[in-house]
Design a protein around this motif. Structure first.
Motif, PDB file in Angstrom:
ATOM      1  N   PRO A   1      -4.429   5.163  -2.264  1.00 60.74           N
ATOM      2  CA  PRO A   1      -5.227   4.171  -1.531  1.00 60.74           C
ATOM      3  C   PRO A   1      -6.137   3.370  -2.472  1.00 60.74           C
ATOM      4  O   PRO A   1      -6.491   3.826  -3.551  1.00 60.74           O
ATOM      5  CB  PRO A   1      -6.054   5.026  -0.571  1.00 60.74           C
TER       6      PRO A   1
ATOM      7  N   SER B   1       0.831  -1.212   0.000  1.00 61.69           N
ATOM      8  CA  SER B   1       0.000   0.000   0.000  1.00 61.69           C
ATOM      9  C   SER B   1       0.860   1.255   0.000  1.00 61.69           C
ATOM     10  O   SER B   1       1.969   1.275   0.527  1.00 61.69           O
ATOM     11  CB  SER B   1      -0.920  -0.002   1.226  1.00 61.69           C
ATOM     12  N   ARG B   2       0.342   2.268  -0.618  1.00 57.27           N
ATOM     13  CA  ARG B   2       0.975   3.592  -0.647  1.00 57.27           C
ATOM     14  C   ARG B   2      -0.045   4.598  -0.116  1.00 57.27           C
ATOM     15  O   ARG B   2      -1.215   4.565  -0.521  1.00 57.27           O
ATOM     16  CB  ARG B   2       1.351   3.998  -2.070  1.00 57.27           C
ATOM     17  N   ASP B   3       0.383   5.498   0.748  1.00 57.25           N
ATOM     18  CA  ASP B   3      -0.543   6.485   1.306  1.00 57.25           C
ATOM     19  C   ASP B   3      -1.143   7.376   0.223  1.00 57.25           C
ATOM     20  O   ASP B   3      -2.301   7.775   0.308  1.00 57.25           O
ATOM     21  CB  ASP B   3       0.163   7.348   2.353  1.00 57.25           C
ATOM     22  N   ARG B   4      -0.361   7.683  -0.802  1.00 56.76           N
ATOM     23  CA  ARG B   4      -0.853   8.587  -1.844  1.00 56.76           C
ATOM     24  C   ARG B   4      -1.716   7.883  -2.881  1.00 56.76           C
ATOM     25  O   ARG B   4      -2.300   8.527  -3.743  1.00 56.76           O
ATOM     26  CB  ARG B   4       0.322   9.295  -2.520  1.00 56.76           C
TER      27      ARG B   4
ATOM     28  N   ASN C   1      -0.795   0.103   6.793  1.00 56.25           N
ATOM     29  CA  ASN C   1      -1.433   0.822   7.904  1.00 56.25           C
ATOM     30  C   ASN C   1      -2.208  -0.122   8.808  1.00 56.25           C
ATOM     31  O   ASN C   1      -2.155  -0.015  10.027  1.00 56.25           O
ATOM     32  CB  ASN C   1      -2.360   1.920   7.375  1.00 56.25           C
ATOM     33  N   GLU C   2      -2.947  -1.054   8.222  1.00 62.35           N
ATOM     34  CA  GLU C   2      -3.756  -1.990   9.003  1.00 62.35           C
ATOM     35  C   GLU C   2      -3.020  -3.292   9.296  1.00 62.35           C
ATOM     36  O   GLU C   2      -3.562  -4.166   9.979  1.00 62.35           O
ATOM     37  CB  GLU C   2      -5.070  -2.273   8.274  1.00 62.35           C
ATOM     38  N   GLN C   3      -1.816  -3.457   8.739  1.00 59.60           N
ATOM     39  CA  GLN C   3      -1.010  -4.663   8.929  1.00 59.60           C
ATOM     40  C   GLN C   3      -1.790  -5.927   8.528  1.00 59.60           C
ATOM     41  O   GLN C   3      -1.855  -6.904   9.269  1.00 59.60           O
ATOM     42  CB  GLN C   3      -0.550  -4.773  10.388  1.00 59.60           C
TER      43      GLN C   3
ATOM     44  N   ASP D   1      -1.619  -4.077   3.139  1.00 61.04           N
ATOM     45  CA  ASP D   1      -2.005  -2.790   3.719  1.00 61.04           C
ATOM     46  C   ASP D   1      -1.118  -2.565   4.938  1.00 61.04           C
ATOM     47  O   ASP D   1      -1.305  -3.187   5.984  1.00 61.04           O
ATOM     48  CB  ASP D   1      -3.477  -2.809   4.117  1.00 61.04           C
TER      49      ASP D   1
END
Length: 163
Positions: free
Chosen positions: A108, A103-106, A139-141, A137
């Protein structure tokens, strides 16, 4: 009497030849196109990343690092170039290969049918011989395992169309 057997033998031989031609034609039509991409490329250089640990905890073995897939589109006026990136290539305990996207923050992913189609389906179409795509993901692992299945059914989400 011999003429009768000659005709019977000629008909039998004709049927066998027709079956052989039909079999070879069917095999030729069902064979993969030579202009398709020849299997997912494996980059042996694997940079360290926390996603690798997540994959190994889930039972996957990372066998390849980042792969750049160059694309060229013919538009009629001039070619337009682009590229796709696969972050890793992993295999499961059965030896099946998976493409891995982190995943990349920019960028989603919208976890709807159209969001997955627009963002991740190109990878599944490029290499249909892969078992699927693993989307990590960070962020959510969590690791999402995606596969592509073709369906002829119509999916209608609005109940007024179901009557």
């Amino acid at each position: 009497m011999n003429e009768r057997y000659d005709w019977l033998l000629m008909i039998l031989l004709g049927v066998v030849i027709a079956l052989l031609i039909g079999y070879r034609l069917n095999r030729w039509l069902m064979s993969p196109s030579p202009d398709r991409l020849p299997g997912i490329p494996i980059n042996e250089r694997i940079p360290d990343h926390p996603a690798i640990g997540m994959l190994e905890e889930e039972g996957y073995d990372v066998v390849g690092g980042k792969v750049k897939i160059n694309l060229s589109f013919e538009t009629g006026q001039r070619p337009i170039h682009s590229r796709l990136f696969v972050d890793y290539v992993a295999s499961d305990d059965r030896g099946e290969l998976y493409m891995v996207k982190v995943s990349r923050d920019r960028m989603p992913v919208d976890w709807t049918g159209s969001g997955i189609r627009d963002r991740l389906m190109p990878f599944l179409l490029l290499y249909p011989e892969c078992a699927g795509l693993l989307y990590i993901d960070m962020n959510e692992q969590v690791i999402h395992r995606l596969g592509l299945d073709w369906s002829d059914e119509e999916w209608i989400g609005n109940d007024e169309y179901n009557s």
